[in-house]
Design a protein around this motif. Structure first.
Motif, PDB file in Angstrom:
ATOM      1  N   VAL A 264      33.624  38.928  40.650  1.00 49.12           N
ATOM      2  CA  VAL A 264      32.320  39.271  41.204  1.00 49.12           C
ATOM      3  C   VAL A 264      31.431  38.047  41.383  1.00 49.12           C
ATOM      4  O   VAL A 264      30.620  37.980  42.316  1.00 49.12           O
ATOM      5  N   GLY A 265      31.564  37.049  40.514  1.00 50.02           N
ATOM      6  CA  GLY A 265      30.706  35.876  40.603  1.00 50.02           C
ATOM      7  C   GLY A 265      30.973  34.994  41.803  1.00 50.02           C
ATOM      8  O   GLY A 265      30.146  34.134  42.129  1.00 50.02           O
ATOM      9  N   TRP A 266      32.093  35.198  42.463  1.00 53.20           N
ATOM     10  CA  TRP A 266      32.484  34.327  43.573  1.00 53.20           C
ATOM     11  C   TRP A 266      32.093  34.894  44.938  1.00 53.20           C
ATOM     12  O   TRP A 266      32.389  34.282  45.965  1.00 53.20           O
ATOM     13  N   TYR A 267      31.448  36.064  44.951  1.00 52.14           N
ATOM     14  CA  TYR A 267      31.096  36.702  46.207  1.00 52.14           C
ATOM     15  C   TYR A 267      29.579  36.710  46.395  1.00 52.14           C
ATOM     16  O   TYR A 267      28.839  37.077  45.481  1.00 52.14           O
ATOM     17  N   ALA A 268      29.150  36.325  47.593  1.00 57.79           N
ATOM     18  CA  ALA A 268      27.719  36.328  47.906  1.00 57.79           C
ATOM     19  C   ALA A 268      27.227  37.761  48.044  1.00 57.79           C
ATOM     20  O   ALA A 268      27.959  38.649  48.481  1.00 57.79           O
ATOM     21  N   LYS A 269      25.970  37.981  47.662  1.00 54.99           N
ATOM     22  CA  LYS A 269      25.382  39.302  47.798  1.00 54.99           C
ATOM     23  C   LYS A 269      25.015  39.566  49.256  1.00 54.99           C
ATOM     24  O   LYS A 269      24.546  38.664  49.966  1.00 54.99           O
ATOM     25  N   SER A 270      25.182  40.789  49.673  1.00 54.91           N
ATOM     26  CA  SER A 270      24.809  41.183  51.035  1.00 54.91           C
ATOM     27  C   SER A 270      23.294  41.300  51.131  1.00 54.91           C
ATOM     28  O   SER A 270      22.599  41.408  50.106  1.00 54.91           O
ATOM     29  N   PRO A 271      22.747  41.303  52.350  1.00 58.34           N
ATOM     30  CA  PRO A 271      21.294  41.492  52.499  1.00 58.34           C
ATOM     31  C   PRO A 271      20.814  42.789  51.847  1.00 58.34           C
ATOM     32  O   PRO A 271      19.727  42.824  51.255  1.00 58.34           O
ATOM     33  N   GLU A 272      21.627  43.842  51.929  1.00 57.61           N
ATOM     34  CA  GLU A 272      21.242  45.114  51.320  1.00 57.61           C
ATOM     35  C   GLU A 272      21.197  44.995  49.794  1.00 57.61           C
ATOM     36  O   GLU A 272      20.281  45.525  49.145  1.00 57.61           O
ATOM     37  N   GLN A 273      22.166  44.302  49.227  1.00 58.41           N
ATOM     38  CA  GLN A 273      22.185  44.101  47.774  1.00 58.41           C
ATOM     39  C   GLN A 273      20.995  43.262  47.318  1.00 58.41           C
ATOM     40  O   GLN A 273      20.403  43.532  46.270  1.00 58.41           O
ATOM     41  N   LEU A 274      20.647  42.244  48.108  1.00 57.56           N
ATOM     42  CA  LEU A 274      19.507  41.404  47.757  1.00 57.56           C
ATOM     43  C   LEU A 274      18.198  42.190  47.801  1.00 57.56           C
ATOM     44  O   LEU A 274      17.332  42.016  46.939  1.00 57.56           O
ATOM     45  N   ARG A 275      18.050  43.055  48.797  1.00 58.18           N
ATOM     46  CA  ARG A 275      16.828  43.865  48.882  1.00 58.18           C
ATOM     47  C   ARG A 275      16.707  44.793  47.676  1.00 58.18           C
ATOM     48  O   ARG A 275      15.631  44.948  47.087  1.00 58.18           O
ATOM     49  N   ALA A 276      17.833  45.416  47.308  1.00 58.12           N
ATOM     50  CA  ALA A 276      17.820  46.309  46.154  1.00 58.12           C
ATOM     51  C   ALA A 276      17.530  45.533  44.872  1.00 58.12           C
ATOM     52  O   ALA A 276      16.774  45.997  44.005  1.00 58.12           O
ATOM     53  N   LEU A 277      18.096  44.332  44.778  1.00 54.03           N
ATOM     54  CA  LEU A 277      17.871  43.497  43.601  1.00 54.03           C
ATOM     55  C   LEU A 277      16.419  43.057  43.525  1.00 54.03           C
ATOM     56  O   LEU A 277      15.808  43.067  42.444  1.00 54.03           O
ATOM     57  N   TRP A 278      15.851  42.681  44.651  1.00 54.41           N
ATOM     58  CA  TRP A 278      14.462  42.232  44.702  1.00 54.41           C
ATOM     59  C   TRP A 278      13.516  43.329  44.208  1.00 54.41           C
ATOM     60  O   TRP A 278      12.548  43.060  43.509  1.00 54.41           O
ATOM     61  N   ASP A 279      13.823  44.580  44.530  1.00 58.21           N
ATOM     62  CA  ASP A 279      12.974  45.699  44.121  1.00 58.21           C
ATOM     63  C   ASP A 279      13.128  46.038  42.643  1.00 58.21           C
ATOM     64  O   ASP A 279      12.170  46.488  42.003  1.00 58.21           O
ATOM     65  N   ALA A 280      14.331  45.808  42.086  1.00 60.27           N
ATOM     66  CA  ALA A 280      14.613  46.268  40.725  1.00 60.27           C
ATOM     67  C   ALA A 280      14.470  45.193  39.660  1.00 60.27           C
ATOM     68  O   ALA A 280      14.236  45.506  38.490  1.00 60.27           O
TER      69      ALA A 280
END
Length: 374
Positions: free
Chosen positions: A6-22
């Motif tokens: 998991v550490g070797w894969y970049a986060k998608s824009p959708e994952q980043l948006r969800a992360l930013w909110d949480a």
């Protein structure tokens, strides 16, 4: 494969948006200090971004104590700038005068006029710097410090116990020996009287916070070393994969890192009033501050790097030419074989010397670049 590595894969824009909110937003020490540095405009825009994420802000105790220890140095650095600029300009003007004086026999240049112009320039500059120093108010710095204090009121981790710190330090020696991030790049700080385990303490505090709050964490830092980042050929790909994987395995939560410019640009795209032009202005101010924070050592490193790169290019060019000469060396008649062998031996000897020299220069450059990122 993605779940295994998991550490070797970049986060998608959708994952980043969800992360930013949480996520909890955790600024590093130097990010807090940026809220005290710079012009009033830049400080205000930076503060605006953090105030809009105030509900998600939190800092480890280690970040807070580092901020308290270093904030007065930031204030003094700004005050010292007036004297440093005066000294630097005097040195520059004297060098310029020495250069001009070499042309006293020139048939056209009015040497005295040019020397006088330099004196006028220096005098005007010193008057402006003196006026700026007179306007420099400690109240403005104190007001910014008060705002940071208020912003993080109730948002600081508890002080780790002496037993906990001792355990982290003991674990840190083993981690650093194995190059387990973060913090292993700070090993040299111990010899310089610094805290080589500061980053590791911050890391462990973030892990404990994520466990308790059951929230992911976004870490904002301008520390660009390889014990925080996955760096490939000088380019930051993302957070160090080992950090992402350790954080997930230990807390069940996600971990992400932003550099200041990335963080500000993402903030600009998620409802903040900050504009792209302002983001770039802030980024330029932060970059300029980083270059002047330790001006003499930084200047010396830059000068050494330029000289070594020039020498490296010269030696590499000579080495390539000698290798081609050796490859293209034509066969010689029998009666000239000894002379050809001597030439071949001389070429090989010189190639060997140059290869060692090129490798040594490359190692020197690596050491200097490592020091500049520390």
């Amino acid at each position: 494969m993605r779940t295994t590595f998991v550490g070797w894969y970049a986060k998608s824009p959708e994952q980043l948006r969800a992360l930013w909110d949480a996520a909890l937003i955790v600024p590093d020490t130097n990010i807090l200090l940026h809220l005290l540095r710079h012009s009033a405009e830049v400080r205000g825009q930076l503060m605006d971004v953090f105030e809009r994420k105030k509900a998600s802000l939190w800092i480890p105790y280690q970040v807070g104590i580092e901020f308290q220890r270093r904030r007065l140095d930031v204030q003094q650095h700004a005050l010292d700038a007036y004297d440093r600029l005066g000294t630097d300009l005097t040195k520059f003007v004297n060098q310029a005068k020495d250069g001009i004086n070499q042309y006293r026999a020139h048939p056209v240049i009015d040497i005295e006029r040019e020397l006088s112009a330099l004196d006028v320039f220096q005098s005007d500059f010193q008057q402006r710097i003196a006026a700026a120093k007179a306007r420099h108010s400690a109240e403005e710095f104190n007001a910014s410090f008060a705002k940071v204090t208020e912003l993080f009121e109730g948002k600081v981790g508890g002080k780790p116990s002496a037993e906990r710190i001792a355990a982290i330090f003991k674990d840190g020696n083993d981690r650093y020996a194995k190059k387990v991030p973060p913090g292993f790049e700070d090993t040299k700080k111990a010899a310089e009287g610094g805290d080589k385990f500061g980053d590791l303490v911050i890391w462990m505090e973030m892990i404990e916070k994520a466990k308790v709050d059951k929230r992911p964490i976004i870490f904002v830092t301008d520390d660009g070393k390889s014990d925080w980042w996955h760096i490939h050929r000088g380019k930051k790909i993302g957070p160090h994969p080992a950090l992402i994987e350790e954080f997930l395995a230990t807390t069940g939560q996600e971990f992400h890192i932003y550099e200041p410019l990335q963080f500000l640009r993402y903030a600009a795209g998620t409802g903040s009033q900050i504009k792209e032009a302002s983001v770039q202005k802030i980024a330029d101010s932060i970059a300029a501050e980083s270059e002047t924070e330790a001006p003499s050592s930084a200047a010396e490193r830059a000068k050494s790097q330029r000289a070594l790169r020039t020498e490296l290019r010269s030696k590499e060019t000579e080495l390539d030419g000698l290798i081609r000469s050796l490859i293209d060396l034509p066969p010689a008649p029998l009666q000239q074989a000894t002379s050809r062998d001597d030439t071949k031996a001389a070429l090989k000897a010189r190639i060997g010397e140059l290869t060692q020299l090129v490798n040594a220069i490359r190692e020197q450059l690596t050491d200097i670049e490592g020091d500049s990122s520390a």
